[in-house]
Scaffold this motif. Structure first.
Motif, mmCIF file in Angstrom:
data_model
loop_
_atom_site.group_PDB
_atom_site.id
_atom_site.type_symbol
_atom_site.label_atom_id
_atom_site.label_comp_id
_atom_site.label_asym_id
_atom_site.label_seq_id
_atom_site.Cartn_x
_atom_site.Cartn_y
_atom_site.Cartn_z
ATOM 1 N N GLU A 1 6.475 13.506 -9.174
ATOM 2 C CA GLU A 1 7.744 14.205 -8.922
ATOM 3 C C GLU A 1 8.635 14.197 -10.163
ATOM 4 O OE1 GLU A 1 8.996 15.633 -6.080
ATOM 5 O OE2 GLU A 1 11.057 15.925 -6.772
ATOM 6 N N ILE A 2 8.739 13.037 -10.782
ATOM 7 C CA ILE A 2 9.652 12.889 -11.919
ATOM 8 C C ILE A 2 9.093 13.569 -13.173
ATOM 9 C CG2 ILE A 2 10.684 11.160 -13.487
ATOM 10 C CD1 ILE A 2 12.095 11.434 -10.763
ATOM 11 N N GLU B 1 0.833 -1.195 0.000
ATOM 12 C CA GLU B 1 0.000 0.000 0.000
ATOM 13 C C GLU B 1 0.875 1.254 0.000
ATOM 14 O OE1 GLU B 1 -3.810 -0.778 2.067
ATOM 15 O OE2 GLU B 1 -3.252 1.027 3.156
ATOM 16 N N GLU B 2 1.867 1.270 0.878
ATOM 17 C CA GLU B 2 2.744 2.441 0.961
ATOM 18 C C GLU B 2 3.554 2.611 -0.323
ATOM 19 O OE1 GLU B 2 2.461 4.756 2.941
ATOM 20 O OE2 GLU B 2 1.211 3.806 4.449
ATOM 21 N N LEU B 3 3.962 1.484 -0.911
ATOM 22 C CA LEU B 3 4.712 1.564 -2.173
ATOM 23 C C LEU B 3 3.814 2.099 -3.285
ATOM 24 C CD1 LEU B 3 6.870 -1.677 -2.272
ATOM 25 C CD2 LEU B 3 7.709 0.662 -2.377
ATOM 26 N N HIS B 4 2.569 1.699 -3.258
ATOM 27 C CA HIS B 4 1.612 2.178 -4.260
ATOM 28 C C HIS B 4 1.471 3.699 -4.175
ATOM 29 C CE1 HIS B 4 -2.209 2.958 -6.219
ATOM 30 N NE2 HIS B 4 -2.753 3.277 -5.057
ATOM 31 N N TRP C 1 3.488 5.806 -2.744
ATOM 32 C CA TRP C 1 4.749 6.454 -3.046
ATOM 33 C C TRP C 1 5.035 6.429 -4.546
ATOM 34 C CZ3 TRP C 1 9.511 5.634 -5.204
ATOM 35 C CH2 TRP C 1 10.422 6.683 -5.020
ATOM 36 N N GLY C 2 4.690 5.318 -5.198
ATOM 37 C CA GLY C 2 4.880 5.205 -6.650
ATOM 38 C C GLY C 2 4.114 6.290 -7.402
ATOM 39 N N LEU C 3 2.902 6.584 -6.948
ATOM 40 C CA LEU C 3 2.101 7.654 -7.555
ATOM 41 C C LEU C 3 2.792 9.006 -7.367
ATOM 42 C CD1 LEU C 3 -1.544 6.708 -6.435
ATOM 43 C CD2 LEU C 3 -0.553 6.464 -8.723
ATOM 44 N N ALA C 4 3.247 9.259 -6.146
ATOM 45 C CA ALA C 4 3.918 10.524 -5.845
ATOM 46 C C ALA C 4 5.219 10.633 -6.643
ATOM 47 C CB ALA C 4 4.216 10.622 -4.345
ATOM 48 N N HIS C 5 5.902 9.518 -6.790
ATOM 49 C CA HIS C 5 7.174 9.515 -7.513
ATOM 50 C C HIS C 5 6.951 9.873 -8.988
ATOM 51 C CE1 HIS C 5 11.223 8.563 -8.582
ATOM 52 N NE2 HIS C 5 10.866 7.583 -9.386
ATOM 53 N N ARG C 6 5.917 9.315 -9.569
ATOM 54 C CA ARG C 6 5.597 9.630 -10.968
ATOM 55 C C ARG C 6 5.336 11.135 -11.129
ATOM 56 N NH1 ARG C 6 2.299 6.135 -15.300
ATOM 57 N NH2 ARG C 6 4.071 4.794 -14.892
#
Lengths: 112, 112
Positions: B108-109, B96-99, B101-106
């Protein structure tokens, strides 16, 4: 719950995260930097088992993903320091859950 | 907070977790199995990009870490199914946390 149904869209963001954090070292390096900016040699000493070659490669990848910042100070000789960014700090919860799960995993593997 | 101070004892359990989940595939396989037991070919189709050789290796490693169970049914021809264990399911929060964070990372990048 997130995983019920295994929605492919959720899998995509998990994949993004796993690609940015791939391998066993990146989160450990970020964890070390979460206590403050550090120089290469310090990180190398604190992340037990990592070689200098791997550390150098991982630092570049973390920088490319905006998770850390490399700063060169105009001293003599020049000093280079690595700092965790706000984006890197946002992995705090992931690390927290991994920490708890790691403890449970050790119990599971040793206790059975 | 967990990471403040970067306590080496916490790093150990994170290291344990990262070793059990190493690579970009294990969590994605577990994520796929979180929606129900599946056969090899089904998993191979749902985890996009994985080769059969890698999947086979990863399934063995997941089984060794008690994260999935391999079951052989006495049909003709025999059927093999992979099921996530309770221990595997306990990774739900990590995923869940990776999910998130993955959204936030996308963002950010892509957003900068």
């Amino acid at each position: 719950m997130l995983t019920t149904g295994g929605c492919p869209k959720n899998a995509l963001s998990i994949k993004d995260a796993l690609e940015a954090l791939e391998g066993r070292w990146k989160l450990l390096i970020l964890f070390t930097l979460s206590s403050g900016p550090k120089r290469f040699k310090q990180i190398s000493k604190e992340v037990i088992g990592i070689t200098d070659k791997t550390l150098s490669k991982e630092l570049k990848s973390l920088e490319g993903n905006r998770l850390i910042k490399r700063e060169v100070y105009d001293t003599f000789p020049p000093t280079v320091e690595y700092t965790i960014t706000a984006h890197g700090k946002s992995l705090e919860k992931v690390m927290e859950e991994l920490h708890y799960w790691g403890l449970a995993h050790r119990r599971e593997i040793m206790g059975n």
